[in-house]
Each structure stands twice: as C-alpha cells, then as structure tokens.
Design an enzyme around this catalytic site. Sequence first.
Site, PDB file in Angstrom:
ATOM      1  N   SER A 196      44.327  43.903  48.023  1.00  0.00           N
ATOM      2  CA  SER A 196      43.638  45.191  47.885  1.00  0.00           C
ATOM      3  C   SER A 196      43.329  45.722  49.277  1.00  0.00           C
ATOM      4  O   SER A 196      43.383  44.967  50.255  1.00  0.00           O
ATOM      5  CB  SER A 196      42.332  44.968  47.120  1.00  0.00           C
ATOM      6  OG  SER A 196      41.509  46.115  47.164  1.00  0.00           O
ATOM      7  N   TYR A 246      34.322  40.995  45.079  1.00  0.00           N
ATOM      8  CA  TYR A 246      35.751  41.317  44.977  1.00  0.00           C
ATOM      9  C   TYR A 246      36.428  41.132  46.345  1.00  0.00           C
ATOM     10  O   TYR A 246      37.490  40.506  46.455  1.00  0.00           O
ATOM     11  CB  TYR A 246      35.876  42.755  44.481  1.00  0.00           C
ATOM     12  CG  TYR A 246      37.263  43.283  44.255  1.00  0.00           C
ATOM     13  CD1 TYR A 246      37.995  42.904  43.130  1.00  0.00           C
ATOM     14  CD2 TYR A 246      37.840  44.199  45.134  1.00  0.00           C
ATOM     15  CE1 TYR A 246      39.274  43.427  42.904  1.00  0.00           C
ATOM     16  CE2 TYR A 246      39.105  44.717  44.911  1.00  0.00           C
ATOM     17  CZ  TYR A 246      39.814  44.332  43.797  1.00  0.00           C
ATOM     18  OH  TYR A 246      41.074  44.848  43.572  1.00  0.00           O
ATOM     19  N   LYS A 259      39.464  38.630  47.585  1.00  0.00           N
ATOM     20  CA  LYS A 259      40.725  39.115  48.177  1.00  0.00           C
ATOM     21  C   LYS A 259      40.913  38.577  49.599  1.00  0.00           C
ATOM     22  O   LYS A 259      42.029  38.266  50.004  1.00  0.00           O
ATOM     23  CB  LYS A 259      40.771  40.649  48.160  1.00  0.00           C
ATOM     24  CG  LYS A 259      40.782  41.262  46.750  1.00  0.00           C
ATOM     25  CD  LYS A 259      42.002  40.851  45.922  1.00  0.00           C
ATOM     26  CE  LYS A 259      42.115  41.672  44.644  1.00  0.00           C
ATOM     27  NZ  LYS A 259      43.258  41.250  43.806  1.00  0.00           N
ATOM     28  N   THR A 312      45.031  52.821  37.338  1.00  0.00           N
ATOM     29  CA  THR A 312      45.230  51.784  36.322  1.00  0.00           C
ATOM     30  C   THR A 312      43.968  51.709  35.472  1.00  0.00           C
ATOM     31  O   THR A 312      43.170  52.642  35.462  1.00  0.00           O
ATOM     32  CB  THR A 312      45.487  50.430  37.001  1.00  0.00           C
ATOM     33  OG1 THR A 312      44.279  50.053  37.686  1.00  0.00           O
ATOM     34  CG2 THR A 312      46.634  50.491  38.008  1.00  0.00           C
TER      35      THR A 312
HETATM   36  N1  LIG Z   1      44.031  49.788  40.613  1.00  0.00           N
HETATM   37  C1  LIG Z   1      43.656  49.767  41.867  1.00  0.00           C
HETATM   38  O1  LIG Z   1      43.182  50.781  42.426  1.00  0.00           O
HETATM   39  C2  LIG Z   1      43.798  48.517  42.667  1.00  0.00           C
HETATM   40  C3  LIG Z   1      43.572  48.601  44.041  1.00  0.00           C
HETATM   41  C4  LIG Z   1      43.709  47.467  44.810  1.00  0.00           C
HETATM   42  C5  LIG Z   1      44.091  46.286  44.224  1.00  0.00           C
HETATM   43  N2  LIG Z   1      44.297  46.222  42.880  1.00  0.00           N
HETATM   44  C6  LIG Z   1      44.713  44.941  42.316  1.00  0.00           C
HETATM   45  O2  LIG Z   1      45.830  45.145  41.488  1.00  0.00           O
HETATM   46  C7  LIG Z   1      45.910  44.099  40.523  1.00  0.00           C
HETATM   47  C8  LIG Z   1      46.075  44.687  39.136  1.00  0.00           C
HETATM   48  O3  LIG Z   1      44.934  45.438  38.833  1.00  0.00           O
HETATM   49  P1  LIG Z   1      45.003  46.757  37.948  1.00  0.00           P
HETATM   50  O4  LIG Z   1      44.554  47.860  38.809  1.00  0.00           O
HETATM   51  O5  LIG Z   1      46.282  46.852  37.252  1.00  0.00           O
HETATM   52  O6  LIG Z   1      43.802  46.452  36.935  1.00  0.00           O
HETATM   53  P2  LIG Z   1      43.731  46.506  35.344  1.00  0.00           P
HETATM   54  O7  LIG Z   1      44.377  47.746  34.858  1.00  0.00           O
HETATM   55  O8  LIG Z   1      42.307  46.261  35.040  1.00  0.00           O
HETATM   56  O9  LIG Z   1      44.598  45.251  34.885  1.00  0.00           O
HETATM   57  C9  LIG Z   1      44.128  43.962  35.157  1.00  0.00           C
HETATM   58  C10 LIG Z   1      45.065  42.970  34.519  1.00  0.00           C
HETATM   59  O10 LIG Z   1      44.593  41.651  34.824  1.00  0.00           O
HETATM   60  C11 LIG Z   1      44.486  40.924  33.601  1.00  0.00           C
HETATM   61  N3  LIG Z   1      43.472  39.883  33.650  1.00  0.00           N
HETATM   62  C12 LIG Z   1      42.155  39.976  33.919  1.00  0.00           C
HETATM   63  N4  LIG Z   1      41.577  38.773  33.871  1.00  0.00           N
HETATM   64  C13 LIG Z   1      42.564  37.894  33.530  1.00  0.00           C
HETATM   65  C14 LIG Z   1      42.614  36.496  33.326  1.00  0.00           C
HETATM   66  N5  LIG Z   1      41.513  35.727  33.436  1.00  0.00           N
HETATM   67  N6  LIG Z   1      43.793  35.923  33.018  1.00  0.00           N
HETATM   68  C15 LIG Z   1      44.911  36.671  32.925  1.00  0.00           C
HETATM   69  N7  LIG Z   1      44.936  37.994  33.087  1.00  0.00           N
HETATM   70  C16 LIG Z   1      43.764  38.596  33.388  1.00  0.00           C
HETATM   71  C17 LIG Z   1      44.176  41.971  32.562  1.00  0.00           C
HETATM   72  O11 LIG Z   1      44.498  41.465  31.291  1.00  0.00           O
HETATM   73  P3  LIG Z   1      43.505  41.543  30.025  1.00  0.00           P
HETATM   74  O12 LIG Z   1      44.045  42.665  29.210  1.00  0.00           O
HETATM   75  O13 LIG Z   1      43.645  40.197  29.385  1.00  0.00           O
HETATM   76  O14 LIG Z   1      42.113  41.804  30.551  1.00  0.00           O
HETATM   77  C18 LIG Z   1      45.098  43.101  33.002  1.00  0.00           C
HETATM   78  O15 LIG Z   1      46.402  42.865  32.549  1.00  0.00           O
HETATM   79  C19 LIG Z   1      44.617  43.304  40.694  1.00  0.00           C
HETATM   80  O16 LIG Z   1      44.870  42.164  41.493  1.00  0.00           O
HETATM   81  C20 LIG Z   1      43.703  44.268  41.422  1.00  0.00           C
HETATM   82  O17 LIG Z   1      42.695  43.593  42.146  1.00  0.00           O
HETATM   83  C21 LIG Z   1      44.163  47.315  42.081  1.00  0.00           C
END
Ligand SMILES: NC(=O)c1ccc[n+]([C@@H]2O[C@H](COP(=O)([O-])OP(=O)(O)OC[C@H]3O[C@@H](n4cnc5c(N)ncnc54)[C@H](OP(=O)(O)O)[C@@H]3O)[C@@H](O)[C@H]2O)c1
Length: 283
Positions: free
Chosen positions: A136, A150, A154, A185
């Site tokens: 992130s 968080y 990271k 997301t």
């Molecule tokens: N979106 C952003 O702006 C952003 C920015 C920087 C970094 N990121 C990183 O991008 C990655 C994906 O995030 P996202 O934005 O796509 O978030 P998201 O839409 O909330 O999706 C999170 C995913 O992680 C899964 N998850 C959560 N806890 C879990 C567990 N214990 N075991 C297995 N799966 C689990 C969720 O599945 P469930 O349906 O089971 O909950 C979901 O599929 C993360 O590492 C996040 O930190 C995102």
Amino acid sequence: MTDKRVWFITGAGRGMGADFARAVLAAGHALVATGRDPDRLTQVLGPSDDLLTVPLDVTRREDAEAAVRAAVERFGRIDVLVNNAASFEAGFFEELTPEQIDRQLATSLVGPMRVTRAVLPVMRRQRAGHVIAISSSAGLGAGFEFVAAYAASKFGLEGWMEALRAEVAPFGIHTTIVNPGFFRTELLTEQSTRYAEPSVADYDARRAPLLDYWRSQNGRQTGDPAKLAQALLTIASQDPPPRRFIAGADAIGTAEQKIADLQADIASNRALSVSLAFDAEAA
Ligand SMILES: NC(=O)c1ccc[n+]([C@@H]2O[C@H](COP(=O)([O-])OP(=O)(O)OC[C@H]3O[C@@H](n4cnc5c(N)ncnc54)[C@H](OP(=O)(O)O)[C@@H]3O)[C@@H](O)[C@H]2O)c1
C-alpha cells in the site's frame, strides 16, 4: 498463448483480487482462486477449465497448506503467487484494541507469510516462481492518521519481502512489492474496514473529521482496479519482474515524498551520523 502460467491469488472473491482473477483467466492462464467463501469465488469468476476455487482464510495455516496441495494436484505447479487479501482496522493507535492490532497483523502480515511458506517448497522444486505482495502507500510511510495498525502490517510485509527476495533469488524465485494508492474496491466498506470505538477523549475533536474523510473516500478512489489487474499481468511477464511496482499517480507522490523525507533526514544529521565509527587508535 505460449506462456501459460499457474497463478494463485488470495482474497479473489471481491475487490481488486477479483479483478486480478478475471484478468488472469482472460489472458489464458490457469488460476487457483482462493478466498473465505468458495461459493462466491465460483459465482464471481464463473466456471472455467482453467479455474480451481479453494477455501482459504489466510489466518489459518491448515487452509494454506490444503490449498497449495489442491493447486499442485490440479495443475502440477504454481508460477505466480499474489498475496492480495487484507482488511483495514482503522483508527488512532491508542483507540485500536490489542485484538484489532492482532487481527490486522494476522490478516495482512502473518497471513501472506503463512501462504508463502506453503507455496515456496513448490517454487523451490520448480526452481522458478514469482511471489507478489500487495502492500500500500501506507507501506511507504504516507503518515496518514488512522492507519497505524494497517501501516505496521504493510511495513512488516515489505521488510519481510525484501529479506525474502535475497533468500529465494538463488532458486529462480522473483519477488515484487506492489504499492497501490487509492483504488476503487470494497476496502473502505463495512465488510472490510472496522473503525476503532471512541475511548480516549483527547482525540474527540480530531476523530469526527477523520471518520468523515475515510468514509467519504469509499466509492471515490481515483484508481481503477481493472487497470491495475492489467498492469499486474504486464509486470509479471517482465523478465525479470520488478522488485517494486508503485501503482497510481497518488502512490508515486507518496513515494517521492518518502525519498525527499529520507534525504532530508540524512542531511539534517549527516556529520553526527558519520562520526560514530569505533576509533581503534583512541581506544
Ligand atoms: N483499495 C485500495 O485503495 C488499496 C490501497 C492500497 C492497498 N490495498 C491493498 O490491496 C489489497 C486488496 O484490497 P482491496 O482494496 O481489494 O480490498 P477489498 O475490496 O476489501 O477486498 C479484500 C479481499 O481480502 C479478502 N480477505 C479479507 N480477510 C481475509 C482472510 N482472513 N482470508 C482470506 N481473504 C481475506 C476479502 O475476502 P472476504 O470476502 O472473505 O472478506 C476480499 O476478497 C489489500 O492487500 C489492500 O491492503 C488496497
């Protein structure tokens, strides 16, 4: 296509993990899509001969080992691992409970370690592989309030990945850290973000505007996760793949600020810093 690979993605049922999964299948690769709800994986990604869906909660070691066994049984190998799954325990450090900190680290730091530990023996046998970790901007040190837990997860993820890189390179295994900025997301929905309960009155005045800020970002993030998925395919096909990929103009801004801050920190005490060598003659 000639370069068909086997991808293994955590958290593939929603958010950018689902975009990664769709893009991998559309590009003709084989995919082990993992998540806590396997029915959802099948619904979202549809039936495909190239798709294996496997239940995997990244906080459960036995899940990771079983998922890797299932992947190898079905496809014989794992070429690209994407440690994507994460959640967000948001709030001031002093208001986050110890349980929230544990949960954050379990999902976003120890989880990727657990999955990678299960996958690495397969990649070592192959003498080839690529481990990608989705970090992130918060892993670069954006200094945002409300992200202490968080960011800790990271930063830990990045320190571990950077050390791992040197350890596994001799086996032909590459590593890449991805630093997304804000992407649209489900991360800032109530399914993924848990806010700390107010408990320290000294933070009262600052809490409400921060809560408003973080809640208001949901659905307004500038990054497109479908484009990030295409970028992930691009970097995974590079030879060698990059050590780090900074994803989004906002993330580049954060990285450049970090570089400037580090240079300023060095400059502000350079003389003191270089004066610390053990002086054998004086001793
Ligand atoms: N979106 C952003 O702006 C952003 C920015 C920087 C970094 N990121 C990183 O991008 C990655 C994906 O995030 P996202 O934005 O796509 O978030 P998201 O839409 O909330 O999706 C999170 C995913 O992680 C899964 N998850 C959560 N806890 C879990 C567990 N214990 N075991 C297995 N799966 C689990 C969720 O599945 P469930 O349906 O089971 O909950 C979901 O599929 C993360 O590492 C996040 O930190 C995102």
